[in-house]
Design an enzyme around this catalytic site. Sequence first.
Site: not given
Length: 229
Positions: A51, A77-80
Amino acid sequence: MHCRIPDTQDTHRLGGIGMTSQRTRNRLIRRLQANGIRDTRVLETMAREPRHLFVDEALAHRAYEDTALPLGHGQTLSQPWIVARMTELVLTARPRRVLEVGTGSGYQTLILARLVEAVWSIERIGALHQRAAARLAMLGADNVRLRHEDGGHGWPQAAPYDVILLTACASVLPPELLAQLADGGELIAPLEDDAGRQWLTRVRRCGITFERTRLERVRFVPLLEGVIQ
């Protein structure tokens, strides 16, 4: 279910050190498990993939925190956890062909590409499209097709899709996207209700009808029209 978390001796040709090391990634995976992510395919893929390569170098040390990170151009970038949850939902449909609307950094695209046969992904912002294309090529994601276009129109030339995934919030779903779902296919998207609340939603196509199921509250950037070069 048992998830094999790689040990610190496992090697990845693009592995990191320190705050991007395998140990740091494994800590994130344990947090995702603790917060309800159960699909071992998703967890193992996210433990393996880098990531930190999908954010600016100055933010790489935060890549394995369970938080969204800025990409520029008003995008994130979206939260995992969100990436993991949306990927779990995609996989419940056992898809072969997935359309992603909103490539962004390309990280969600990569996770999908490792788990399904083929991915088509559309990004409206030229700079993000170019960066994602370079990263995905470097990582050997050769089952991905990318397009710089307004995602609301979908990718009709490759339709129908088993799953369509929106990575931005819509108040109204574009009819063109729904038309590109295979019969029995599913659209996974954050949708806004009349009160402005966002809900992760599953839309299943049954012939000419579409069944909606609200899942949980979320927060995404809005789905916008047009193309930025």
